[in-house]
Design an enzyme around this catalytic site. Structure first.
Site, mmCIF file in Angstrom:
data_model
loop_
_atom_site.group_PDB
_atom_site.id
_atom_site.type_symbol
_atom_site.label_atom_id
_atom_site.label_comp_id
_atom_site.label_asym_id
_atom_site.label_seq_id
_atom_site.Cartn_x
_atom_site.Cartn_y
_atom_site.Cartn_z
ATOM 1 N N GLU A 41 0.879 -1.171 0.000
ATOM 2 C CA GLU A 41 0.000 0.000 0.000
ATOM 3 C C GLU A 41 0.913 1.216 0.000
ATOM 4 O OE1 GLU A 41 -2.537 2.494 3.249
ATOM 5 O OE2 GLU A 41 -2.857 0.314 3.265
ATOM 6 N N ARG A 45 1.209 10.309 0.406
ATOM 7 C CA ARG A 45 1.704 11.431 1.201
ATOM 8 C C ARG A 45 2.844 12.160 0.486
ATOM 9 N NH1 ARG A 45 2.766 8.165 6.830
ATOM 10 N NH2 ARG A 45 0.801 6.998 6.885
ATOM 11 N N LYS A 129 -11.183 -0.487 6.816
ATOM 12 C CA LYS A 129 -9.925 -0.297 7.526
ATOM 13 C C LYS A 129 -10.255 0.217 8.924
ATOM 14 C CE LYS A 129 -5.737 2.579 7.234
ATOM 15 N NZ LYS A 129 -4.992 3.525 6.376
#
Length: 319
Positions: A41, A45, A129
């Protein structure tokens, strides 16, 4: 459950990767695959995220590569255009989730409270999640929220490490855990790709929990099996216990009354999850003979590998 989520469940861990330089994408992906964990994943950012995803998918097409920390529909488009197969967000943004669903993109939003969970379920999601996992109460909180939402499963991330991942994955409503300890920013910055591979392998071994269960000895007949078990009982105090097809001497020696698989016998390896173990062995290029699979209540409990090792068959055994 979505087929990609089913693949993620078989892996058990999703490495959360932060890359500031797309030049690290290929060696990091190589280290993850070599360590037995072909999934990543890549968080959005940094400016290198999209290009890193593109490189990983081009160089290692067998990998599952997704985008994390996705906050806008524009980021969804960039991630998917780069080759991302799934999208993960830290919170529940209805606009982003609906956009993904409309465009057939797998989305797993962050939810750590009943309101967010119900919002996700209203849109038809069956996996969310749980973030930040440890800060939000950890496994205890997940179990508490899982109770009223009986069809929902979780993928916790945040504070998961090699010390607590086994406990998290022992709860059947958790399909996998996200974690970054095997691919930390410091390791990537220092280009310690060998260390990333080693930590990845250690993480996989922690999840699978391989250990030696017993060694099976092929005997020509029941009499020889009895004599074999009696020897281990007399010599080492391993109490003999007769079964239908074999006699155990203690827990670690099995004398088979008639020869079975393996020229010499078999070696039984226990694991926390046969399904994940089978998937891992496939990743490592080791074939499993599913025709030998045994099930109990619909769940896989034992299966042999296709090839013998020094005359011994090897089979996995669910702990």
């Amino acid at each position: 459950m979505n087929p990609i989520l089913e693949k993620i469940e078989k892996l058990g861990i999703v490495p959360v990767v932060v890359l500031h330089d797309a030049g690290d994408a290929e060696p990091v992906a190589k280290a993850l695959c070599a360590g037995g964990l072909p999934v990543a994943e890549v968080t959005f950012r940094t400016d290198a995220a999209a290009e890193s995803i593109r490189i990983m998918k081009e160089k290692f097409p067998q990998m599952l590569v997704g985008a994390g920390t996705v906050l806008t529909t524009e980021q969804v488009d960039r991630a998917v255009d780069a080759g991302a197969e799934f999208i993960v967000s830290p919170g529940f943004n209805k606009t982003v989730v609906e956009y993904c669903l409309k465009n057939g993109v797998l989305m797993t939003p962050g939810c750590n409270n009943p309101s967010a969970i119900e919002g996700a379920m209203e849109l038809g999601l069956d996996v969310v999640k749980f973030f930040p996992a440890e800060a939000s109460g950890g496994l205890k909180a997940i179990k508490a929220m899982a109770a009223p939402y009986v069809n929902l499963k979780f993928m916790p991330t945040g504070g998961i490490n090699e010390k607590n991942i086994g406990e998290y994955l022992s709860f059947p409503r958790i399909i996998a855990c996200g974690g970054s300890w095997m691919v930390s920013g410091e390791l990537v910055k220092n280009k310690e790709y060998d260390k990333i591979e080693a930590l990845t392998r250690e993480a996989v071994m922690t999840v699978l929990g391989f250990d030696l269960r017993h060694i099976g000895i092929n005997c020509d007949n029941e009499g020889e099996a009895e004599r074999t078990a009696e020897f281990f009982s007399k010599a080492f105090g391993f109490a003999a216990k007769a079964g239908q097809s074999s006699i155990f001497a203690g827990a670690y020696v099995e004398a088979l009354k008639t020869p079975y698989l393996g020229a010499r016998g078999h070696i039984a390896i226990g694991t926390n999850s046969i399904e994940r173990a089978v998937n891992y062995l496939d990743v490592m290029g080791i074939a499993v003979d599913m025709e030998t699979a045994k099930y109990k209540d619909g769940k896989l409990t034992a299966v042999y590998l296709k090839d013998e090792v020094s005359g011994f068959a090897v089979h996995l055994l669910q702990k």
